[in-house]
Design a protein around this motif. Structure first.
Motif, mmCIF file in Angstrom:
data_model
loop_
_atom_site.group_PDB
_atom_site.id
_atom_site.type_symbol
_atom_site.label_atom_id
_atom_site.label_comp_id
_atom_site.label_asym_id
_atom_site.label_seq_id
_atom_site.Cartn_x
_atom_site.Cartn_y
_atom_site.Cartn_z
ATOM 1 N N PRO A 86 26.151 -15.414 -13.050
ATOM 2 C CA PRO A 86 25.199 -16.239 -13.689
ATOM 3 C C PRO A 86 24.666 -17.509 -12.693
ATOM 4 C CG PRO A 86 26.846 -15.654 -15.108
ATOM 5 C CD PRO A 86 27.426 -15.092 -13.735
ATOM 6 N N TRP A 87 25.895 -18.105 -11.874
ATOM 7 C CA TRP A 87 25.456 -19.097 -10.970
ATOM 8 C C TRP A 87 26.312 -18.583 -9.784
ATOM 9 C CZ3 TRP A 87 27.316 -24.487 -12.731
ATOM 10 C CH2 TRP A 87 26.938 -25.554 -11.697
ATOM 11 N N GLY B 288 19.658 -10.403 -12.370
ATOM 12 C CA GLY B 288 20.507 -11.016 -13.462
ATOM 13 C C GLY B 288 20.886 -12.453 -13.293
ATOM 14 N N GLY B 289 21.107 -12.944 -12.224
ATOM 15 C CA GLY B 289 21.660 -14.322 -11.968
ATOM 16 C C GLY B 289 20.581 -15.257 -12.769
ATOM 17 N N GLN B 290 21.079 -16.322 -13.096
ATOM 18 C CA GLN B 290 20.438 -17.411 -13.696
ATOM 19 C C GLN B 290 20.070 -18.537 -12.788
ATOM 20 O OE1 GLN B 290 22.457 -18.386 -17.741
ATOM 21 N NE2 GLN B 290 23.247 -16.363 -17.661
ATOM 22 N N LEU B 291 21.058 -18.685 -11.903
ATOM 23 C CA LEU B 291 20.932 -20.076 -11.184
ATOM 24 C C LEU B 291 21.580 -19.873 -9.873
ATOM 25 C CD1 LEU B 291 20.061 -23.125 -11.170
ATOM 26 C CD2 LEU B 291 22.433 -23.498 -12.165
ATOM 27 N N GLY B 292 20.892 -20.642 -8.613
ATOM 28 C CA GLY B 292 21.374 -20.395 -7.599
ATOM 29 C C GLY B 292 21.476 -21.862 -6.835
ATOM 30 N N PHE C 169 17.700 -22.702 -7.086
ATOM 31 C CA PHE C 169 16.876 -21.655 -7.526
ATOM 32 C C PHE C 169 17.037 -20.975 -8.791
ATOM 33 C CE2 PHE C 169 17.700 -21.807 -2.918
ATOM 34 C CZ PHE C 169 16.560 -21.455 -2.298
ATOM 35 N N LYS C 170 15.937 -20.589 -9.336
ATOM 36 C CA LYS C 170 15.995 -20.216 -10.694
ATOM 37 C C LYS C 170 14.849 -18.922 -10.669
ATOM 38 C CE LYS C 170 16.083 -24.536 -13.007
ATOM 39 N NZ LYS C 170 15.367 -25.503 -13.896
ATOM 40 N N PRO C 171 15.339 -18.001 -11.697
ATOM 41 C CA PRO C 171 14.458 -16.638 -11.607
ATOM 42 C C PRO C 171 12.735 -17.141 -11.898
ATOM 43 C CG PRO C 171 16.492 -16.480 -12.972
ATOM 44 C CD PRO C 171 16.348 -17.881 -12.631
ATOM 45 N N GLY C 172 12.164 -16.658 -11.029
ATOM 46 C CA GLY C 172 10.768 -16.591 -11.243
ATOM 47 C C GLY C 172 10.041 -17.966 -11.034
ATOM 48 N N GLN C 173 10.849 -18.986 -10.396
ATOM 49 C CA GLN C 173 10.332 -20.123 -10.045
ATOM 50 C C GLN C 173 10.539 -20.447 -8.539
ATOM 51 O OE1 GLN C 173 12.117 -23.225 -12.302
ATOM 52 N NE2 GLN C 173 12.214 -21.882 -14.061
ATOM 53 N N LEU C 174 9.654 -21.335 -7.997
ATOM 54 C CA LEU C 174 9.871 -22.127 -6.668
ATOM 55 C C LEU C 174 11.198 -22.904 -6.831
ATOM 56 C CD1 LEU C 174 6.276 -22.941 -5.678
ATOM 57 C CD2 LEU C 174 7.560 -21.217 -4.778
ATOM 58 N N PRO C 175 11.943 -23.080 -5.869
ATOM 59 C CA PRO C 175 13.252 -23.805 -5.580
ATOM 60 C C PRO C 175 12.775 -25.132 -5.885
ATOM 61 C CG PRO C 175 12.608 -22.770 -3.557
ATOM 62 C CD PRO C 175 11.552 -22.369 -4.292
#
Length: 186
Positions: A107-108, A133-137, A150-156
Motif C-alpha cells: 500500500p505504501w 494496487g499501491g496507494q502511496l509512494g 506519488f499517488k495513483p493517477g496524480q502528478l507527484p
C-alpha cells in the motif's frame, strides 16, 4: 557505487530461484533483468531506521518493514521501506511470518536515494507499485531535502520545509519534511 545489472533475460520464476538474490545488497527483478540494489550510506540507513521507528511506534493496523521483497506485476522489488496492514503480512501454518516476502503491491512504498543512485529506477519502481494496487509512494532525497509523494493517477507532489508529509489513511503520523531531515543531525 556502480550499480550491477545483469543483461541476461530471465523469467520471474527463474529469478526467484537464484541463490544470490538475497545477498547483501539484494537483487531486484525488473523487465526481465536482475539489478543489484546499491549499498546504502549512513544518511540512507538513519532515515530508513527512523521512518520505520516513527510508523511502528504508533498504535494502529500498519507496520513498516525495511527491505521486504515485494513480488507482483511481473517484477520482484525491494523497497527501502514497505508499509502494509499487519493482518496482510503472510504467515505460515505455525503463524510465523513467511520468509519470501509479499506477493502484492505494498500500500505504501518508501525509497530513499543513496549516493550515486539514479532517481529514474526508484521512481519507476514506485510507479509500478501504484499501477498494481499501491496507494502511496515516497521518494526521499536526503541531498536536496525533498520528498516526492506519488499517488495513483496524480502528478507527484514535491514537499519540503514545513510541508506536512502525506501518509496512508489510518496512520496518525504528523511529520514534516523538516522533521524527517532533522533526523540526519547528531
Amino acid at each position: 557505487m556502480t550499480l550491477i545489472t545483469s543483461k541476461k533475460t530471465l523469467t520471474l520464476e527463474q529469478f526467484l530461484q537464484l541463490p544470490e538474490i538475497e545477498e547483501s545488497p539484494a537483487w531486484e527483478f525488473i523487465n526481465g533483468e536482475k539489478h543489484q540494489k546499491p549499498i546504502p550510506g549512513a544518511k540512507h540507513s538513519r532515515l530508513q531506521f527512523r521512518i520505520c521507528e516513527a510508523i511502528n511506534r504508533l498504535e494502529g493496523n500498519y507496520e513498516a518493514l525495511p527491505e521486504l521483497r515485494c513480488t507482483f506485476g511481473g517484477c520482484s522489488l525491494i523497497p527501502d521501506i514497505t508499509v502494509i496492514a499487519k493482518d496482510s503480512i503472510p504467515v505460515d501454518e505455525l503463524g510465523e511470518i513467511v520468509a519470501t516476502g509479499i506477493s502484492f503491491a505494498p500500500p505504501w512504498a518508501i525509497e530513499i536515494l543513496s549516493p550515486n543512485q539514479g532517481e529514474m529506477r526508484v521512481t519507476r519502481n514506485l510507479l509500478h507499485g501504484l499501477r498494481n494496487g499501491g496507494q502511496l509512494g515516497w521518494l526521499v532525497d536526503p541531498t536536496d531535502k525533498v520528498v516526492l509523494i506519488f499517488k495513483p493517477g496524480q502528478l507527484p507532489d514535491e514537499l519540503m520545509g514545513d510541508d506536512l508529509l502525506t501518509v496512508l489513511s489510518g496512520i496518525d503520523l504528523k511529520l514534516t519534511a523538516n522533521d524527517l531531515f532533522s533526523w540526519l543531525r547528531r
